[in-house]
Design a protein around this motif. Structure first.
Motif, short mmCIF file in Angstrom:
data_model
loop_
_atom_site.label_atom_id
_atom_site.label_comp_id
_atom_site.label_asym_id
_atom_site.label_seq_id
_atom_site.Cartn_x
_atom_site.Cartn_y
_atom_site.Cartn_z
N ALA A 193 12.97 0.22 -2.38
CA ALA A 193 11.93 1.07 -1.80
C ALA A 193 12.27 1.48 -0.37
CB ALA A 193 10.59 0.33 -1.82
N LEU A 194 13.02 0.63 0.33
CA LEU A 194 13.35 0.89 1.73
C LEU A 194 14.68 1.62 1.90
CD1 LEU A 194 12.20 -2.56 3.14
CD2 LEU A 194 11.02 -0.37 3.43
N SER A 195 15.30 1.99 0.79
CA SER A 195 16.54 2.75 0.85
C SER A 195 16.27 4.16 1.36
CB SER A 195 17.17 2.82 -0.54
OG SER A 195 16.36 3.59 -1.41
N TYR A 196 17.32 4.91 1.59
CA TYR A 196 17.15 6.30 2.08
C TYR A 196 16.29 7.11 1.11
CZ TYR A 196 18.22 11.08 3.43
OH TYR A 196 18.12 12.40 3.80
N GLU A 197 16.62 7.04 -0.18
CA GLU A 197 15.86 7.79 -1.17
C GLU A 197 14.44 7.24 -1.29
OE1 GLU A 197 14.87 10.58 -4.17
OE2 GLU A 197 16.33 10.50 -2.53
N GLY A 198 14.31 5.89 -1.22
CA GLY A 198 12.99 5.29 -1.29
C GLY A 198 12.10 5.74 -0.14
N ARG A 199 12.65 5.87 1.04
CA ARG A 199 11.87 6.31 2.19
C ARG A 199 11.46 7.78 2.06
NH1 ARG A 199 13.69 3.00 7.56
NH2 ARG A 199 14.53 1.15 6.52
N ARG A 200 12.35 8.58 1.50
CA ARG A 200 12.01 9.99 1.29
C ARG A 200 10.83 10.11 0.33
NH1 ARG A 200 12.49 14.03 -2.13
NH2 ARG A 200 13.48 12.72 -3.71
N LEU A 201 10.87 9.35 -0.76
CA LEU A 201 9.78 9.38 -1.73
C LEU A 201 8.49 8.82 -1.13
CD1 LEU A 201 11.70 8.25 -4.95
CD2 LEU A 201 10.84 10.55 -4.43
N LYS B 82 0.84 -1.22 0.00
CA LYS B 82 0.00 0.00 0.00
C LYS B 82 0.87 1.26 0.00
CE LYS B 82 -3.34 -2.98 0.50
NZ LYS B 82 -4.21 -3.38 -0.62
N ALA B 83 1.32 1.66 1.17
CA ALA B 83 2.05 2.92 1.29
C ALA B 83 3.41 2.89 0.60
CB ALA B 83 2.23 3.28 2.76
N TRP B 84 3.94 1.69 0.35
CA TRP B 84 5.26 1.57 -0.26
C TRP B 84 5.19 1.27 -1.75
CZ3 TRP B 84 9.54 2.96 2.42
CH2 TRP B 84 9.38 3.12 3.79
N ARG C 9 7.52 8.92 2.01
CA ARG C 9 6.91 9.93 2.90
C ARG C 9 6.17 11.00 2.10
NH1 ARG C 9 11.87 9.12 5.70
NH2 ARG C 9 12.81 10.93 4.65
N HIS C 10 6.77 11.41 0.99
CA HIS C 10 6.14 12.40 0.13
C HIS C 10 4.84 11.84 -0.46
CE1 HIS C 10 5.71 15.67 -2.72
NE2 HIS C 10 5.65 14.80 -3.72
N HIS C 11 4.89 10.59 -0.90
CA HIS C 11 3.70 9.96 -1.48
C HIS C 11 2.57 9.87 -0.46
CE1 HIS C 11 1.11 7.11 -3.54
NE2 HIS C 11 1.25 6.26 -2.54
N VAL C 12 2.89 9.45 0.75
CA VAL C 12 1.87 9.32 1.79
C VAL C 12 1.24 10.67 2.09
CG1 VAL C 12 1.47 8.80 4.24
CG2 VAL C 12 2.80 7.22 2.83
N GLN C 13 2.04 11.72 2.15
CA GLN C 13 1.49 13.04 2.41
C GLN C 13 0.56 13.48 1.28
OE1 GLN C 13 1.63 14.90 5.24
NE2 GLN C 13 2.56 13.00 6.00
N GLU C 14 0.91 13.16 0.04
CA GLU C 14 0.02 13.46 -1.08
C GLU C 14 -1.31 12.74 -0.94
OE1 GLU C 14 2.23 12.48 -4.61
OE2 GLU C 14 2.66 14.60 -4.98
N VAL C 15 -1.25 11.47 -0.56
CA VAL C 15 -2.47 10.69 -0.38
C VAL C 15 -3.33 11.29 0.72
CG1 VAL C 15 -3.40 8.45 0.34
CG2 VAL C 15 -1.47 8.55 -1.26
#
Length: 354
Positions: A253-261, A211-213, A263-269
């Motif tokens: 997806a769980l990398s540093y950059e993946g986690r940053r993206l 879901k979120a990832w 968080r951004h995606h979840v906030q958009e949702v």
């Protein structure tokens, strides 16, 4: 009493299959698994001629850190669906044991139980969507082995308060395992109930990267439970459940950059969910938009069937949930991108104006 006393005796005594990767690791000349010595002639095929690690150490440790647990308390599965199935098979004897579910909720709990030959006891949610803990506990029988609670719940989106889950875990001690499904937890803002496992050995928590990832196609889920429960389920999980490309996708997806993206995606949702809650409530023909802590909204319509057809004719696919108890007038709409949500609203408004 050990939590394993709730499990099937034949599973507790089962000698698990020992795969080639389990028996020996390391080495440079691998001739123990009857694999092809040559990689396939396909893009990205390097290494696919070899069986993957049954429980990849780096992924397990990364997920343990993500979910606030330890590696010995984690089992990585093909989506959380597989974890549900493993729990039912390990703890429920066919024709004898039962699970308790609270409809309307995720249908795979009951499906997995029925495939296993276990009974399904229903303790419905209240009309408001709240979980009635006392009614649920009253439904538990001596043969009940698993109690499933989805929070946020699918398809209603409501959150089960922590004190209710603590009450259930305590009341079910030495009686049944409380399985807390947190598939949508990242959208709720609530803390995970993984910490309950420290105090209650009869609590198991389901998580997923679907879901979120944004990894629904990779099928990577996680069960968090006491180490002895994880050890039991390792006895019956298929030898190589996680394809190598899916493991690589999860680690990316769980990398540093993946986690940053992420968080951004979840906030958009969350922003779009709030907007859609308001806008859908203003559409003629909408009776109610149920408050949601997940990435979807359950919406009651004057004419749910007709609305579903209009959306489908316009190329918009939503979920018809009218078959669920208490939701005979409802559709479930996943929160999409801004443009996708605008399209939903345009179709609904046009239908109301026709």
């Amino acid at each position: 009493m050990s939590v394993l006393d709730l499990a099937r005796p034949d599973i507790r005594s089962l000698a698990p299959y020992s795969s080639a990767r389990m028996e020996a690791q390391g080495g440079t000349v691998l001739l123990n698994a009857n694999e092809s010595s040559r990689p396939p002639n396909v893009p990205g095929g390097e290494g696919l001629n070899r069986y993957p690690d049954p429980q990849p150490r780096v992924l397990v440790e990364t997920l343990a850190e993500l979910y606030g647990s330890t590696a010995d308390r984690l089992l990585v599965t093909r989506g959380s669906d597989e974890a549900i199935d493993l729990l039912v098979r390990a703890f429920c004897r066919a024709g004898q044991d039962a699970v308790v579910v609270s409809p309307p909720t995720f249908g795979m709990y009951a499906v997995c139980a029925r495939i296993q030959g276990a009974s399904v006891i229903e303790s419905p949610l209240q009309p408001s969507g709240a979980l009635d803990a006392d009614a649920l506990l009253a439904a538990v029988t001596p043969t009940t082995k698993l109690v499933f609670v989805c929070t946020p719940n699918n398809p209603t989106g409501n959150l089960v308060p922590r004190d209710v889950l603590v009450h259930l875990a305590s009341a079910l001690a030495d009686r049944a395992i409380l399985v807390v499904d947190e598939a949508y937890a990242e959208f709720s803002g609530a803390p995970s109930e993984v910490t309950l496992i420290d105090e209650y050995d009869n609590v198991a928590v389901l998580r997923t990267l679907s879901k979120a990832w944004s990894l629904a196609g990779a099928r990577v889920g996680t069960l968090v439970a006491r180490a002895e429960v994880i050890g039991l389920l390792r006895r019956i999980i298929p030898p190589y459940p996680l394809p190598s490309p899916c493991v690589d996708a999860a680690l990316g997806a769980l990398s540093y950059e993946g986690r940053r993206l992420q968080r951004h995606h979840v906030q958009e949702v969350l922003g779009e969910r709030a907007r859609m809650l308001v806008e859908l409530s203003r559409v003629p023909g909408v009776r109610e938009v149920l408050p949601s802590h997940a990435n979807f909204l359950a919406v009651r319509f004057d004419d749910a069937a007709g609305t579903y057809r209009r959306l489908l004719a316009a190329g918009v696919v939503v979920r018809d949930i009218t078959r669920y108890p208490g939701l005979g007038d409802a559709l479930r709409i996943t929160v999409g991108t801004g443009n996708e949500n605008d399209r939903v609203l345009a179709v609904l408004r046009a239908g109301a104006a026709a």
